[in-house]
Write an enzyme that holds these catalytic residues in place. Structure first.
Site, PDB file in Angstrom:
ATOM      1  N   HIS A  58      30.685  97.611  -6.251  1.00 42.62           N
ATOM      2  CA  HIS A  58      29.267  97.601  -6.475  1.00 42.62           C
ATOM      3  C   HIS A  58      28.820  96.561  -7.661  1.00 42.62           C
ATOM      4  O   HIS A  58      29.766  95.903  -7.843  1.00 42.62           O
ATOM      5  CB  HIS A  58      28.835  98.672  -6.546  1.00 42.62           C
ATOM      6  N   THR A  61      29.026  90.366  -5.817  1.00 40.71           N
ATOM      7  CA  THR A  61      30.379  89.861  -5.389  1.00 40.71           C
ATOM      8  C   THR A  61      31.765  90.131  -6.349  1.00 40.71           C
ATOM      9  O   THR A  61      31.255  90.708  -7.366  1.00 40.71           O
ATOM     10  CB  THR A  61      29.072  88.811  -6.084  1.00 40.71           C
ATOM     11  N   ARG A  62      32.895  89.779  -5.942  1.00 42.07           N
ATOM     12  CA  ARG A  62      33.922  89.645  -7.196  1.00 42.07           C
ATOM     13  C   ARG A  62      34.731  87.962  -7.068  1.00 42.07           C
ATOM     14  O   ARG A  62      34.908  87.705  -5.039  1.00 42.07           O
ATOM     15  CB  ARG A  62      35.264  90.709  -6.585  1.00 42.07           C
ATOM     16  N   LYS A 274      24.353  85.176 -11.795  1.00 39.11           N
ATOM     17  CA  LYS A 274      25.713  86.579 -12.229  1.00 39.11           C
ATOM     18  C   LYS A 274      26.902  86.310 -13.277  1.00 39.11           C
ATOM     19  O   LYS A 274      27.560  85.653 -13.769  1.00 39.11           O
ATOM     20  CB  LYS A 274      25.672  87.155 -11.430  1.00 39.11           C
ATOM     21  N   HIS A 278      34.631  90.118 -19.919  1.00 41.46           N
ATOM     22  CA  HIS A 278      35.785  90.676 -19.150  1.00 41.46           C
ATOM     23  C   HIS A 278      36.346  91.843 -20.743  1.00 41.46           C
ATOM     24  O   HIS A 278      36.473  92.894 -20.084  1.00 41.46           O
ATOM     25  CB  HIS A 278      36.878  89.878 -19.099  1.00 41.46           C
ATOM     26  N   CYS A 324      28.890  99.809 -14.073  1.00 41.20           N
ATOM     27  CA  CYS A 324      29.865  99.615 -13.353  1.00 41.20           C
ATOM     28  C   CYS A 324      30.920 100.525 -14.194  1.00 41.20           C
ATOM     29  O   CYS A 324      30.715 100.320 -15.857  1.00 41.20           O
ATOM     30  CB  CYS A 324      30.199  98.870 -12.662  1.00 41.20           C
ATOM     31  N   LYS A 357      40.160  91.638  -5.969  1.00 42.83           N
ATOM     32  CA  LYS A 357      40.369  90.875  -5.000  1.00 42.83           C
ATOM     33  C   LYS A 357      41.704  90.962  -3.880  1.00 42.83           C
ATOM     34  O   LYS A 357      41.769  90.481  -3.297  1.00 42.83           O
ATOM     35  CB  LYS A 357      40.540  89.191  -6.230  1.00 42.83           C
TER      36      LYS A 357
END
Length: 397
Positions: A58, A61-62, A274, A278, A324, A357
């Site tokens: 969710h 975007t990725r 956004k 990482h 997430c 991806k």
């Protein structure tokens, strides 16, 4: 691939399929579609109702990039993934992919993209190496020290993640797959040529199983313990000023800095830029509540600090935040393999925050494996057996 119920050795009346997919998120839904398209009777099981906010797909975007460290298999898989996302767009009529380009920024004292650049050139990926002056001239909203450089991928971009999962759900069901939502898996058992999946609503059986449990793999540890560590991660959307950060102007981006590794997306339709971090994160265990965005000071603080330093015009008001899960392996490479004792049970997990991806191509790969295709170079790279001894992290994103 389809077989009669009796071929698997189950009795009449049992709930029997050719393949059961455990976890119908990005990887599982893609695999379910690819299996059903090949004629298999497929059952997809998910504890929630995908697309949903309880996994790793969710947040709208990725990124999708093609230049990758970690081996040629990643590049080939990324290029195939983009072809398959475009195919899914054509089949469903949904816009799944925005070809914004991706700008991979780096402080060379922290990380260098030059090896990745030459690998990409060798494999035919369109890339450019840019110095800080080039970057500031082309994207004036970026405030970078002179030592920074970037690897720019003009043909890359970002995926609309929930739309992608919904598209594969639509395609899987259209090809005859069955999806049971609200059906948590409490156990898996297997013997030669058979697999059984146990749920609170009863047991289901098949000649093969595909386990795509994401950050929830810990719940299947009795069947197969995996070196997957779930982490809580956050992203935030920030108000921008001017046009420098808008979609169509700013590409998707990654940033390797002394203060952390970040990734992000332009301001799409005025919803805010956004950004996520990482590296770092807080441990999480399946069944525990996930702390919402803002529980920790660094949730907003880290993201705002990176924007204030490198994208000052995008460090406006926090519009919203979200939490997430990452499912991390020790080396941040994926696990795509067969169960070491039950080769008809496939495992796909540990996608470590950079796997979405590839979901379209991973689903195809899993379907090929379930159909008896020989395991190729991708499986060697992602083999479970590599964790003895444990390798060093690759730190890609």
């Amino acid at each position: 691939m389809s077989r009669a119920d009796g071929d698997y050795g189950f009795t009449a009346g049992e709930r029997v399929y050719d393949v059961i997919v455990v976890g119908a998120g990005s990887m599982g839904m893609s695999a379910g579609y690819q299996l059903a398209k090949r004629g298999a009777r497929v059952l997809l099981l998910d504890a929630f109702d995908p697309p949903h906010g309880e996994g790793s797909h969710h947040g709208e975007t990725r990124l999708i990039r093609h230049a990758y460290s970690g081996g040629d298999a990643y590049v080939r898989l990324a290029l195939r993934a983009q072809q398959l996302w475009e195919e899914a767009e054509a089949l469903t009529g949904e816009r799944l992919l925005a070809k914004s380009g991706v700008l991979n920024l780096a402080d060379p004292d922290v990380h260098s993209h030059r090896g990745r650049y030459w690998d990409a050139v060798r494999l035919g990926v369109s890339v450019e190496m840019l110095d800080a002056a080039d970057i500031r001239r082309r994207w004036p909203g970026l405030a970078l020290p002179d030592r920074f450089e970037a690897l720019y991928e003009p043909d890359a971009g970002y995926l609309f993640s929930e739309r992608c999962v919904a598209a594969y759900r639509k395609l899987a069901l259209a090809n005859g797959a069955k999806l049971l939502t609200g059906t948590p898996v409490i156990g898996v058992t297997a013997r030669a040529g058979r697999a059984s999946v146990h749920t609170p609503h009863g047991d289901y059986h098949a000649g093969a199983a595909v386990l795509c449990a994401g950050a929830w793999f810990g719940g299947l540890a009795d069947f197969l313990p995996l070196p997957i560590r779930p982490l809580r991660k956050v992203v935030g959307w920030f108000e921008t000023s001017g046009d420098d950060y808008r979609e169509g102007t700013l590409p998707g981006f990654t940033m390797a800095t002394a203060g952390g590794v970040y990734y992000g997306f332009p301001d799409i339709a005025g919803m805010g830029l956004k950004i996520g971090r990482h590296d770092g994160g807080h441990p999480w265990r399946p069944g525990e509540p996930l702390a919402p965005f803002g529980r920790y000071a660094e949730d907003e603080g880290d993201l705002r600090g990176a924007l204030g330093t490198f994208m000052p015009g995008a460090a406006g008001r926090l519009l919203r935040g979200s939490a997430c899960k990452y499912a991390m392996t020790p080396d941040e490479h994926f696990i795509i393999d067969r169960h070491p004792e039950h080769p008809h049970v496939l495992i796909a997990g540990g996608f470590s925050g950079h796997g979405f991806k590839f979901a379209s191509a991973v689903g195809e790969l899993l379907a090929e494996m379930a159909d008896g295709a020989a395991d190729g170079a991708e499986i060697n790279l992602f083999a479970l057996s590599r964790f003895n001894p444990a390798p060093a992290p690759v730190h890609d994103h």
